[in-house]
Design a protein around this motif. Structure first.
Motif, short mmCIF file in Angstrom:
data_model
loop_
_atom_site.label_atom_id
_atom_site.label_comp_id
_atom_site.label_asym_id
_atom_site.label_seq_id
_atom_site.Cartn_x
_atom_site.Cartn_y
_atom_site.Cartn_z
N THR A 162 15.75 -32.98 20.91
CA THR A 162 17.19 -33.18 21.14
C THR A 162 17.97 -32.87 19.87
O THR A 162 19.08 -32.33 19.93
CB THR A 162 17.49 -34.62 21.59
OG1 THR A 162 17.08 -35.54 20.58
CG2 THR A 162 16.81 -34.95 22.89
N ALA A 163 17.40 -33.23 18.73
CA ALA A 163 18.09 -32.98 17.47
C ALA A 163 17.99 -31.52 17.06
O ALA A 163 18.89 -30.96 16.44
CB ALA A 163 17.49 -33.87 16.38
N THR A 164 16.89 -30.88 17.43
CA THR A 164 16.63 -29.50 17.02
C THR A 164 17.44 -28.50 17.84
O THR A 164 17.98 -27.52 17.30
CB THR A 164 15.13 -29.18 17.19
OG1 THR A 164 14.38 -30.10 16.40
CG2 THR A 164 14.83 -27.77 16.74
N LEU A 165 17.55 -28.74 19.14
CA LEU A 165 18.17 -27.77 20.04
C LEU A 165 19.70 -27.87 20.06
O LEU A 165 20.37 -27.02 20.63
CB LEU A 165 17.59 -27.94 21.45
CG LEU A 165 16.08 -27.72 21.54
CD1 LEU A 165 15.59 -27.98 22.96
CD2 LEU A 165 15.69 -26.32 21.12
N LYS A 166 20.25 -28.93 19.51
CA LYS A 166 21.70 -29.06 19.31
C LYS A 166 22.48 -28.83 20.61
O LYS A 166 23.12 -27.79 20.79
CB LYS A 166 22.18 -28.10 18.22
CG LYS A 166 21.56 -28.39 16.86
CD LYS A 166 22.01 -27.37 15.82
CE LYS A 166 21.34 -27.63 14.49
NZ LYS A 166 21.69 -26.61 13.47
N PHE A 167 22.43 -29.78 21.49
CA PHE A 167 23.17 -29.70 22.75
C PHE A 167 23.72 -31.07 23.09
O PHE A 167 23.30 -32.09 22.53
CB PHE A 167 22.25 -29.22 23.88
CG PHE A 167 21.24 -30.26 24.29
CD1 PHE A 167 21.44 -31.06 25.40
CD2 PHE A 167 20.09 -30.46 23.53
CE1 PHE A 167 20.52 -32.03 25.75
CE2 PHE A 167 19.16 -31.42 23.89
CZ PHE A 167 19.37 -32.21 24.99
N GLU A 168 24.67 -31.11 24.00
CA GLU A 168 25.18 -32.37 24.55
C GLU A 168 24.81 -32.41 26.02
O GLU A 168 25.17 -31.50 26.77
CB GLU A 168 26.68 -32.49 24.36
CG GLU A 168 27.12 -32.62 22.90
CD GLU A 168 28.60 -32.83 22.77
OE1 GLU A 168 29.30 -32.88 23.81
OE2 GLU A 168 29.07 -32.94 21.63
N GLY A 169 24.11 -33.42 26.44
CA GLY A 169 23.68 -33.51 27.82
C GLY A 169 22.34 -34.18 27.93
O GLY A 169 21.97 -35.02 27.10
N GLU A 170 21.57 -33.79 28.94
CA GLU A 170 20.29 -34.43 29.23
C GLU A 170 19.13 -33.47 28.99
O GLU A 170 19.29 -32.25 29.07
CB GLU A 170 20.26 -34.92 30.68
CG GLU A 170 21.32 -35.97 30.98
CD GLU A 170 21.29 -36.42 32.43
OE1 GLU A 170 20.65 -35.74 33.25
OE2 GLU A 170 21.91 -37.46 32.73
N ILE A 171 17.97 -34.07 28.69
CA ILE A 171 16.76 -33.28 28.46
C ILE A 171 15.59 -33.95 29.17
O ILE A 171 15.54 -35.18 29.27
CB ILE A 171 16.46 -33.14 26.95
CG1 ILE A 171 15.24 -32.22 26.71
CG2 ILE A 171 16.25 -34.50 26.30
CD1 ILE A 171 15.01 -31.87 25.25
N ALA A 172 14.70 -33.15 29.70
CA ALA A 172 13.45 -33.65 30.27
C ALA A 172 12.31 -32.81 29.71
O ALA A 172 12.37 -31.58 29.74
CB ALA A 172 13.47 -33.57 31.79
N VAL A 173 11.30 -33.47 29.18
CA VAL A 173 10.11 -32.78 28.68
C VAL A 173 8.93 -33.30 29.49
O VAL A 173 8.58 -34.48 29.41
CB VAL A 173 9.90 -33.03 27.18
CG1 VAL A 173 8.70 -32.24 26.68
CG2 VAL A 173 11.15 -32.63 26.38
N GLN A 174 8.32 -32.41 30.26
CA GLN A 174 7.27 -32.82 31.20
C GLN A 174 5.99 -32.03 30.98
O GLN A 174 6.03 -30.81 30.79
CB GLN A 174 7.74 -32.64 32.64
CG GLN A 174 6.69 -33.03 33.68
CD GLN A 174 7.26 -33.08 35.09
OE1 GLN A 174 8.39 -33.51 35.30
NE2 GLN A 174 6.48 -32.65 36.06
N LEU A 175 4.87 -32.73 31.02
CA LEU A 175 3.55 -32.12 31.01
C LEU A 175 2.97 -32.27 32.42
O LEU A 175 3.01 -33.36 32.99
CB LEU A 175 2.63 -32.81 30.01
CG LEU A 175 3.13 -32.93 28.57
CD1 LEU A 175 2.15 -33.75 27.75
CD2 LEU A 175 3.33 -31.56 27.94
N GLN A 176 2.43 -31.21 32.98
CA GLN A 176 1.83 -31.31 34.30
C GLN A 176 0.65 -30.35 34.41
O GLN A 176 0.63 -29.29 33.79
CB GLN A 176 2.86 -31.03 35.39
CG GLN A 176 3.56 -29.69 35.29
CD GLN A 176 4.73 -29.60 36.27
OE1 GLN A 176 5.72 -30.31 36.16
NE2 GLN A 176 4.59 -28.70 37.24
N GLY A 177 -0.34 -30.77 35.20
CA GLY A 177 -1.53 -29.94 35.34
C GLY A 177 -2.47 -30.51 36.38
O GLY A 177 -2.10 -31.36 37.19
N ASP A 178 -3.72 -30.08 36.32
CA ASP A 178 -4.70 -30.48 37.33
C ASP A 178 -5.70 -31.49 36.79
O ASP A 178 -6.74 -31.74 37.40
CB ASP A 178 -5.44 -29.25 37.87
CG ASP A 178 -6.18 -28.48 36.78
OD1 ASP A 178 -6.21 -28.94 35.62
OD2 ASP A 178 -6.75 -27.41 37.10
#
Length: 281
Positions: free
Chosen positions: A55-71
């Motif tokens: 959030t600090a690196t990408l410099k935006f205002e709003g929401e973020i989701a970081v998801q890991l998914q797999g089998d």
């Protein structure tokens, strides 16, 4: 040590910027009562640290989701947050956890970074999980998406009494390429000496002074991090409307009530027959 803070810093004469995040209360609230296996608790702690840094690196205002998914045995793990550092997270299991690496937990999978700015278009980046650790997967993301040399160091500790997570971040500044690479190589070598107990147990000023005392790091005002689920009775009611009155009343007849539990904070919302009728009237 002041808890749950994100620090940004630069150096007077070096073309590199850094971030340091240290989290305790938010992490504890996020995993409380979920009974995750220890490797999953660690994974969520690292994912929480990664999301705060992003959030600090990408410099935006709003929401973020970081998801890991797999089998793998962990079907998915996700942190939802925003630029104000309000965070929540959850993991869903679909098998027995027997290892601790990304491959052991997620299996064949990928990381999805979704940014929904307050203004502007939604952005989504997909990163294959080609390494055994989350920090290396994220370093690969920055190399591919921003073409900027980046290093991350993560540390977590979970005991019966507490849960702590921390992370250190370094990234070259796109100024003088040759100089920035030399500066980065110098700071990377120093940062490689950091110990987990230092990241987790010392305040930010002490950590940075110990590491970079000859390079004069300049800290900006820190940003507080907090756990914020976002669930509410009103939001639950809005979801119930989509189910329909007849089905909900049948549920009340069978069970005495309708109970909806928040997956993130585990809070229960209870509705009786009168509540259901009031929603639709």
């Amino acid at each position: 040590m002041q808890q749950d803070l994100l620090h940004r810093y630069i150096f007077d004469q070096l073309d590199v910027r850094g971030e340091l995040v240290q989290i305790e209360n938010t992490y504890q609230e996020m995993i409380a009562n979920h009974n995750y296996p220890a490797p999953v608790q660690t994974l969520l702690g690292e994912l929480l640290v990664a999301t705060c840094l992003l959030t600090a690196t990408l410099k935006f205002e709003g929401e973020i989701a970081v998801q890991l998914q797999g089998d793998g045995p962990v079907k998915y793990a996700v942190i939802n947050g925003d630029d104000k550092q309000n965070m929540r997270g959850i993991a869903r299991l679909q098998g027995e956890v027997t290892g601790s690496s990304i491959k052991d937990l997620i299996g064949n999978g990928y990381m999805v970074i979704t940014i929904t700015p307050t203004k502007g278009e939604r952005y989504q980046g997909i990163v294959p999980l080609e390494h055994d650790s989350l920090d290396k997967c994220l370093e690969n993301y920055f190399e591919q998406s921003e073409q900027l040399k980046t290093r991350l160091w993560f540390a977590t500790e979970v005991t019966a009494d507490t849960a702590k997570a921390a992370g250190l971040f370094l990234q070259v500044l796109p100024v003088n390429k040759e100089k920035s690479v030399e500066d980065f190589t110098h700071l990377e070598a120093i940062s490689n000496t950091i110990k987990d107990e230092e990241l987790l147990g010392l305040d930010a000023n002490t950590v940075l002074t110990r590491l970079y005392h000859e390079d004069n790091p300049q800290l900006f005002e820190p940003q507080s991090i907090s756990f914020r689920c976002g669930c509410s009775r009103d939001k639950t009611i809005a979801a119930l409307v989509n189910v329909g009155q007849d089905e909900l009343l049948a549920d009340v007849q069978a069970n005495g009530e309708v109970k909806i539990s928040c997956h993130y904070c585990l809070k229960d919302y209870i509705f009786n027959e009168q509540d259901i009728k009031a929603i639709f009237n």
